[in-house]
Design an enzyme around this catalytic site. Sequence first.
Site, PDB file in Angstrom:
ATOM      1  CE  LYS A 139      33.981  52.311  55.997  1.00  0.00           C
ATOM      2  NZ  LYS A 139      33.197  51.360  56.768  1.00  0.00           N
TER       3      LYS A 139
ATOM      4  NE  ARG B 203      25.825  54.301  63.809  1.00  0.00           N
ATOM      5  CZ  ARG B 203      24.688  53.653  63.679  1.00  0.00           C
ATOM      6  NH1 ARG B 203      23.577  54.236  64.067  1.00  0.00           N
ATOM      7  NH2 ARG B 203      24.632  52.459  63.137  1.00  0.00           N
TER       8      ARG B 203
ATOM      9  NE  ARG C 248      33.007  45.913  61.598  1.00  0.00           N
ATOM     10  CZ  ARG C 248      32.425  46.706  62.504  1.00  0.00           C
ATOM     11  NH1 ARG C 248      32.289  47.993  62.292  1.00  0.00           N
ATOM     12  NH2 ARG C 248      31.960  46.211  63.636  1.00  0.00           N
TER      13      ARG C 248
END
Length: 330
Positions: free
Chosen positions: A186, A328, A121
Amino acid sequence: MSRRAEILLALADGALHSGAALARQLGVSRAAVAKQLARLRALGLEIEAVPGRGYRLPVPCRPLAAEAILRALGAAAASRWRRRIMVLERVDSTNRYLLARPLREAPRVCLAEAQTAGRGRRGRGWAATPYHNVLFSMSWRLEAGAAYASGLSLAAALAVARALEDIGVRGVGLKWPNDVLWQERKLAGVLVEVQGEAGGPAHVVIGVGINGYIGPAEAARIDQPWVDLYHITGTIPDRNRLVARLIVHLEAVLAGFAAGEGFAPFRAEWESRHLYTGRPVRLVQDGTSIEGIVEGVDEYGALRLRSLAAATAGSDVRRFFSGELSLRPA
Ligand code: BTN
């Protein structure tokens, strides 16, 4: 299955295998075995050679194989996907590969053991150690057009979370818009790319990268907290089974979007898995950022953020579409 994949399968147990034993097992010459091992190394697979004893994989892995994925899919789904799953050893990007195919070929699944220009992304790359990860793309024809793909990337991330749970991974969560996290690190990412003329059908490609095992060279290239399945479960995942579950869940998501239902049917489950609901966050784009408390998402997948600005405190909820934004913790 290619000769190289057969050698990989023979080494999949992580034990030492002599060149002579491999040659016998595969019915080829020792020189042919040596050639394929050299090619696997050139493609990025780490193979340890123990002088006088043979070869082993320091981190074992089984090759991706369309037949194994079809077997794990079960009869009904396998009949829909037969001859539609392609496994490549190396490609620049599985997303790019499918986007370049004619729309009439969709639906298709493309998997690669290695990508040379994996796309992430926001213009970033995607790093993955060859032969140990899931580098997956699914193409689809969305008759109603690109406008109906809103929220698709969130629903796709939900499909990834469901697939991971199916193979026994617990504690998987989501981060808006489409990250799959484990303990706030992640584990997987989704990149949806859409092509099509206004008023015509859209060519949708959903790209999914799942970290199976990330070696030191690739780890050095990842600039955010990450985790892999090897670390979480202590074992090497059966990627073919994981891919089969991913196909099942993504197919269900895409069928819903094709029927015009959009993101709405997935909203409640998506919100229940979102790790940031009720938490203060920062939305960042090109150096500017907005702070707020996450309320949830709307029926199109837009983030609902309660403003922290003094003038509007407590009242103003704004909606943000994913685009180039990144969320975030504040
Ligand atoms: C992200 O940045 O979070 C999305 C990453 C998506 C990576 C996958 S790997 C398979 C597919 N092919 C690509 O080039 N990218 C996606």
